[in-house]
Design an enzyme around this catalytic site. Structure first.
Site, mmCIF file in Angstrom:
data_model
loop_
_atom_site.group_PDB
_atom_site.id
_atom_site.type_symbol
_atom_site.label_atom_id
_atom_site.label_comp_id
_atom_site.label_asym_id
_atom_site.label_seq_id
_atom_site.Cartn_x
_atom_site.Cartn_y
_atom_site.Cartn_z
ATOM 1 N N SER A 126 0.763 -1.236 -0.103
ATOM 2 C CA SER A 126 0.133 -0.128 -0.126
ATOM 3 C C SER A 126 0.961 1.324 0.062
ATOM 4 O O SER A 126 1.804 1.377 0.697
ATOM 5 C CB SER A 126 -0.752 0.096 1.107
ATOM 6 O OG SER A 126 -1.621 1.406 1.260
ATOM 7 N N SER A 140 -0.202 2.800 -6.542
ATOM 8 C CA SER A 140 -0.888 3.974 -6.073
ATOM 9 C C SER A 140 0.130 5.196 -6.107
ATOM 10 O O SER A 140 -0.037 6.015 -5.258
ATOM 11 C CB SER A 140 -1.553 3.906 -4.953
ATOM 12 O OG SER A 140 -2.587 2.697 -4.975
ATOM 13 N N GLU A 158 -7.727 1.431 -6.873
ATOM 14 C CA GLU A 158 -8.833 1.626 -6.333
ATOM 15 C C GLU A 158 -10.249 1.739 -7.313
ATOM 16 O O GLU A 158 -11.451 1.632 -6.918
ATOM 17 C CB GLU A 158 -8.959 2.923 -5.261
ATOM 18 C CG GLU A 158 -8.658 4.262 -6.252
ATOM 19 C CD GLU A 158 -8.819 5.266 -5.313
ATOM 20 O OE1 GLU A 158 -9.590 6.161 -5.213
ATOM 21 O OE2 GLU A 158 -7.915 5.381 -4.506
ATOM 22 N N LYS A 192 -18.926 4.525 4.116
ATOM 23 C CA LYS A 192 -17.698 4.655 4.442
ATOM 24 C C LYS A 192 -16.993 5.943 3.861
ATOM 25 O O LYS A 192 -16.146 6.528 4.526
ATOM 26 C CB LYS A 192 -17.006 3.300 4.322
ATOM 27 C CG LYS A 192 -15.318 3.240 4.185
ATOM 28 C CD LYS A 192 -14.767 2.223 4.005
ATOM 29 C CE LYS A 192 -13.645 1.787 4.213
ATOM 30 N NZ LYS A 192 -12.327 2.568 3.719
#
Length: 451
Positions: free
Chosen positions: A189, A218, A334, A432
């Site tokens: 991550s 990312s 994502e 969320k």
């Protein structure tokens, strides 16, 4: 034409945990012909939480306009309050006043930004800070942040899962961090890199951070963190051609600012135009942004749609026939559940490449997508770190499991636009990042979807 705006003053308790799948309500997703809607999207979750952190670490009061008010951001605000900052809210903004960093117990929910961004700040406290979260949060990797803090001389106690540290985690800070050189493996991550960069200015020697793993997912989120640090007056540099960042010591001084719309949350609505051959408009689309969600307009054009900006409004018109998509999505992982939902209706095979990090998100999204597409008659498979979707005409609606994952919940809603009788388990997990998803989706696309 539907024009729908999400209000920021929702009375929903955004801190509430998602309902457990064993007894959660199923939602009948609306089915629609070609859609025609203008959707106003609330502020970016990723930017809101980064601004909150730097405001709490700064030297003066900061007002943040158009923040996202959702479970992830409420959890971040409460975590910062626990650590000593004052975070209050009026109708249109959050006001943050820094305070001495102290110990306490932090509830992370299922928010990756909270469970990864807070530990380096907690290391600056002189009292222990305990972090825990939802049951699914205890499965998410924490190794890079735990080992990174230990490498900086912080005593960290963590639970163990298959030999790797996970929540709950206790940070035993000593009131300051020297910083200096630190090597981490952030392959799981980019949040591990962002977390340490955000705390870097408060380290007495600054931070020389290096990613030593084989891959780094990312990158746009790291670019976002660097941009936010520079907005706060911090001297930060990414060394050209390397996964290395230099943060000089300093006190963050954010100006009064306004948060961009959340382009990742816009994705499901843009996908509605794609799968129905309709048109969706998103006002406030930024001309320049570090948000990965900006890639939706380019991806959906490659899949046959037409996208154009008129002023600050993005228009997307869906095609008669959706084209398959084949691309490396490591930097925009994502977006994969939304793109996969559109690819289910494509005329051909799509390959979404280099996205192994999705196994460590709110759920194992690779397996979840394969499982749920099979329910509607679509063949999909995981090959290494790639997701392969054989587009076709799905046979019928089904009950789609959200896995308590907001992106899987909206994945089910997208499928439902074309497949009558599609239900989604625990659609409320969308709180969320977008608490009013259900009324917004229903008002925009149908009068029949209901809880």
């Amino acid at each position: 034409m539907a024009r729908v705006r999400v209000g920021q003053g929702s009375r929903r308790n955004c801190l509430r945990a998602p309902a457990h799948r064993g007894w959660s309500v199923t939602w009948l997703a609306p089915t629609s012909g070609p859609v025609d809607a203008t959707i106003s999207i609330p502020g970016s979750k990723s930017l809101t939480n980064r601004y909150l952190v730097l405001a709490a670490l700064g030297g003066s009061r900061v007002r943040i306009h158009n923040p996202l008010i959702a479970r992830d951001t409420e959890l971040m605000a409460q975590a910062l309050r626990t650590l000593g900052a004052s975070v209050t809210r009026d109708a249109a903004s959050w006001i943050v006043e820094p305070g001495p960093i102290r110990g306490g117990r932090v509830e992370c929910g299922l928010a990756g930004t909270v469970m990864r961004f807070i530990p380096p700040i907690a290391a600056l406290a002189s009292e222990p800070v305990v972090l825990d979260g939802d049951p699914a949060a205890r499965l998410r990797p924490m190794n890079a942040i735990v080992e990174g803090l230990r490498g900086l001389g912080v005593r960290v106690d963590a639970a163990d899962r298959d030999g790797s540290p996970v929540l709950p985690v206790t940070i035993n800070g000593q009131g300051l961090l020297a910083g200096g050189r630190l090597d981490i493996d952030a392959s799981a991550s980019s949040q591990f890199v962002s977390a340490l960069l955000l705390a870097g200015p408060l380290m007495t020697e600054g931070l020389d951070l290096r990613h030593v793993g084989a891959r780094l997912p990312s990158q746009p989120h790291i670019d976002m963190t660097i941009d936010v640090l520079r907005t706060a007056g911090i001297d930060v540099e990414q060394v050209a051609g390397q996964h290395r960042w230099l943060v000089r010591p300093g006190v963050p001084q954010l100006p009064e600012l306004t948060v961009e719309p959340d382009l990742s949350n816009a994705g499901a609505f843009l996908a509605a135009a794609m799968v129905t051959g309709g048109t969706v408009r998103i006002p406030g689309w930024p001309q320049r942004t570090t948000q990965p969600g900006d890639s939706y307009r380019h991806i959906f054009v490659a899949m046959g749609g037409r996208a154009w900006l008129e002023g600050d409004t993005l228009h997307l018109h869906g095609p008669q026939a959706i084209l398959p998509y084949d691309a490396d999505m490591c930097d925009v992982g994502e977006l994969v559940p939304t793109v996969a939902a559109v690819a289910a209706f494509a005329e051909g095979t799509s390959r979404l490449r280099n996205i192994g990090q999705l196994r460590g998100h709110e759920t194992d999204r690779l397996s979840a997508i394969v499982n749920e597409l099979a329910k509607v008659g679509i063949s999909a498979r995981v090959e290494g770190d790639d997701l392969v979707v054989d587009g076709a005409r799905p046979c019928a609606g089904a009950t789609i499991d959200s896995y308590d994952d907001h992106r899987m919940a909206t994945f089910g809603a997208i499928l439902g636009l074309r497949l009558p009788g599609t239900h989604v388990i625990n659609i409320e997990t969308t709180a969320k990042t977008l608490p009013e998803f259900v009324p917004l989706w229903t008002r925009a696309f149908s009068s029949e979807g209901h809880l």
